[in-house]
Scaffold this motif. Structure first.
Motif, PDB file in Angstrom:
ATOM      1  N   GLY A 141     -13.844  22.034 -11.638  1.00 20.04           N
ATOM      2  CA  GLY A 141     -14.579  23.290 -11.609  1.00 20.04           C
ATOM      3  C   GLY A 141     -14.139  24.292 -12.653  1.00 20.04           C
ATOM      4  N   PRO A 142     -14.853  25.411 -12.749  1.00 18.80           N
ATOM      5  CA  PRO A 142     -14.614  26.388 -13.817  1.00 18.80           C
ATOM      6  C   PRO A 142     -13.295  27.129 -13.706  1.00 18.80           C
ATOM      7  CG  PRO A 142     -16.237  27.217 -12.252  1.00 18.80           C
ATOM      8  CD  PRO A 142     -16.006  25.789 -11.893  1.00 18.80           C
ATOM      9  N   GLU A 143     -12.653  27.130 -12.541  1.00 16.39           N
ATOM     10  CA  GLU A 143     -11.375  27.821 -12.384  1.00 16.39           C
ATOM     11  C   GLU A 143     -10.204  27.030 -12.951  1.00 16.39           C
ATOM     12  OE1 GLU A 143     -10.572  30.885 -10.770  1.00 16.39           O
ATOM     13  OE2 GLU A 143     -12.718  31.261 -11.008  1.00 16.39           O
ATOM     14  N   ALA A 144     -10.416  25.748 -13.250  1.00 14.89           N
ATOM     15  CA  ALA A 144      -9.313  24.882 -13.668  1.00 14.89           C
ATOM     16  C   ALA A 144      -9.043  25.031 -15.165  1.00 14.89           C
ATOM     17  CB  ALA A 144      -9.631  23.429 -13.347  1.00 14.89           C
ATOM     18  N   ALA A 203     -15.225  27.665  -6.350  1.00 18.48           N
ATOM     19  CA  ALA A 203     -14.739  26.287  -6.434  1.00 18.48           C
ATOM     20  C   ALA A 203     -15.758  25.306  -6.987  1.00 18.48           C
ATOM     21  CB  ALA A 203     -14.297  25.817  -5.046  1.00 18.48           C
ATOM     22  N   GLY A 204     -15.221  24.304  -7.674  1.00 21.84           N
ATOM     23  CA  GLY A 204     -15.993  23.126  -8.038  1.00 21.84           C
ATOM     24  C   GLY A 204     -15.760  22.056  -6.996  1.00 21.84           C
ATOM     25  N   HIS A 205     -15.446  20.835  -7.455  1.00 21.43           N
ATOM     26  CA  HIS A 205     -15.298  19.714  -6.539  1.00 21.43           C
ATOM     27  C   HIS A 205     -13.855  19.491  -6.087  1.00 21.43           C
ATOM     28  CE1 HIS A 205     -16.705  16.081  -4.616  1.00 21.43           C
ATOM     29  NE2 HIS A 205     -15.805  15.349  -5.238  1.00 21.43           N
ATOM     30  N   LEU A 206     -12.902  20.079  -6.790  1.00 21.78           N
ATOM     31  CA  LEU A 206     -11.490  19.819  -6.506  1.00 21.78           C
ATOM     32  C   LEU A 206     -10.726  21.129  -6.292  1.00 21.78           C
ATOM     33  CD1 LEU A 206     -10.937  17.109  -9.284  1.00 21.78           C
ATOM     34  CD2 LEU A 206     -11.252  16.692  -6.834  1.00 21.78           C
ATOM     35  N   PRO A 207     -11.074  21.876  -5.252  1.00 22.67           N
ATOM     36  CA  PRO A 207     -10.476  23.201  -5.080  1.00 22.67           C
ATOM     37  C   PRO A 207      -8.961  23.195  -4.937  1.00 22.67           C
ATOM     38  CG  PRO A 207     -11.737  22.566  -3.122  1.00 22.67           C
ATOM     39  CD  PRO A 207     -12.069  21.596  -4.204  1.00 22.67           C
ATOM     40  N   SER A 208      -8.377  22.141  -4.371  1.00 21.03           N
ATOM     41  CA  SER A 208      -6.919  22.125  -4.188  1.00 21.03           C
ATOM     42  C   SER A 208      -6.174  22.056  -5.507  1.00 21.03           C
ATOM     43  CB  SER A 208      -6.506  20.947  -3.309  1.00 21.03           C
ATOM     44  OG  SER A 208      -6.755  19.707  -3.948  1.00 21.03           O
ATOM     45  N   MET A 209      -6.859  21.641  -6.566  1.00 21.17           N
ATOM     46  CA  MET A 209      -6.263  21.634  -7.899  1.00 21.17           C
ATOM     47  C   MET A 209      -6.696  22.843  -8.706  1.00 21.17           C
ATOM     48  SD  MET A 209      -6.588  17.578  -8.903  1.00 21.17           S
ATOM     49  CE  MET A 209      -5.404  17.731 -10.279  1.00 21.17           C
ATOM     50  N   GLU A 210      -7.887  23.342  -8.446  1.00 22.39           N
ATOM     51  CA  GLU A 210      -8.439  24.438  -9.229  1.00 22.39           C
ATOM     52  C   GLU A 210      -7.767  25.776  -8.914  1.00 22.39           C
ATOM     53  OE1 GLU A 210     -12.659  22.022  -9.033  1.00 22.39           O
ATOM     54  OE2 GLU A 210     -12.560  24.039  -8.199  1.00 22.39           O
ATOM     55  N   ARG A 211      -7.545  26.038  -7.637  1.00 23.20           N
ATOM     56  CA  ARG A 211      -6.765  27.207  -7.198  1.00 23.20           C
ATOM     57  C   ARG A 211      -5.759  26.717  -6.161  1.00 23.20           C
ATOM     58  NH1 ARG A 211     -10.342  32.710  -6.167  1.00 23.20           N
ATOM     59  NH2 ARG A 211     -11.250  32.917  -8.265  1.00 23.20           N
ATOM     60  N   PRO A 212      -4.706  26.058  -6.591  1.00 17.91           N
ATOM     61  CA  PRO A 212      -3.806  25.405  -5.643  1.00 17.91           C
ATOM     62  C   PRO A 212      -3.134  26.364  -4.664  1.00 17.91           C
ATOM     63  CG  PRO A 212      -2.900  25.357  -7.881  1.00 17.91           C
ATOM     64  CD  PRO A 212      -4.321  25.795  -8.000  1.00 17.91           C
TER      65      PRO A 212
END
Length: 254
Positions: A149-152, A227-236
């Motif tokens: 996602g865009p936050e990563a 969030a995109g598809h992987l929120p736990s990595m994008e905003r851990p």
């Protein structure tokens, strides 16, 4: 076969199941916080990911997870699943409801067949074309662009790139094996469930999460606008707090 895995900590168990473009390394940002919170934390590589070889005969991922918990002596656990791991988590909770005390699903796939959106079909068709053309690097980049996602930032994108490349290496080198069809009723999953979706994810996964409160006896849905598809990595850090809140009280966590 016992899935490759890590286990650490003391206390009630929490099991982490990775997405289909990652492996158990995706949970690195949450690992220390969960063990420090007084939990026995288990994470594994499903077949064909990370350090677990691809299947060489028909098998079922939920059976593998159940077998791993049996091997570790874990009778009951909260199960956290991301994407493909979310589908596996749902199956585990539906087939062995007394063993799952909570279900936290992050942009989960569905464990039952569903019609794919045109957007999702286009991604899969493009992936197939790149793989058939021998452009594995191009397929890796497609997966990174689609699912991160865009936050990563660049560090997250590189981590997904490494994990997806490893999955291709394992899966493309293995013979094709048919899936093992298992019948179960998703509504049998009775554990408190928090279904999380990402506003920047493909519509398929947003729809799955939004429908779960209608399908499960004790489920809530929340969508993360960033969030995109992987929120736990994008905003851990934010998702780690959500996970800890869920472990303290599954019905109160946001």
């Amino acid at each position: 076969m016992t899935l490759s895995h890590d286990v650490a900590g003391d206390g009630p168990a929490v099991v982490l199941l990775h997405s289909g473009v990652c492996d158990r390394r995706m949970w690195d940002p949450q690992w220390a916080a969960l063990t420090a919170a007084g939990r026995t934390v288990v994470r594994c590589d499903l077949r064909g990911f990370g350090e677990s070889p691809a299947a060489d005969k028909p098998c079922d991922d939920a059976d593998d997870v159940r077998d791993l918990l049996d091997t570790l002596g874990v009778e009951r656990a909260v199960v956290v699943g991301s994407s493909f791991g979310g589908a596996v988590a749902l199956e585990v909770a539906a087939r062995w409801p007394d063993r799952v005390t909570g279900l936290l699903l992050l942009c989960a796939a569905s464990p039952v067949r569903q019609e794919k959106s045109p957007e999702f079909r286009a991604v899969l068709d493009r992936e197939d074309a790149l793989i058939e053309g021998g452009d594995v690097a191009g397929a890796v980049e497609l997966m990174v662009d689609t699912w991160v996602g865009p936050e990563a930032g660049d560090t997250v994108r590189e981590a997904v790139r490494v994990m997806q490349r490893r999955a291709y290496e394992l899966q493309l080198a293995a013979a094709e094996v048919p899936s093992l069809e298992v019948d179960f009723d998703i509504a049998a999953a009775k554990a408190p469930c928090l279904a999380v979706s990402g506003a920047h994810d493909l519509p398929d996964f947003r729809r799955i999460a939004a429908r779960l409160p209608d399908l499960l006896p004790d489920a809530r849905h929340v969508e993360l606008p960033w969030a995109g598809h992987l929120p736990s990595m994008e905003r851990p850090a934010e998702v780690t707090r959500m996970m800890l809140d869920f472990l303290r009280d599954p019905r109160a966590a946001v």
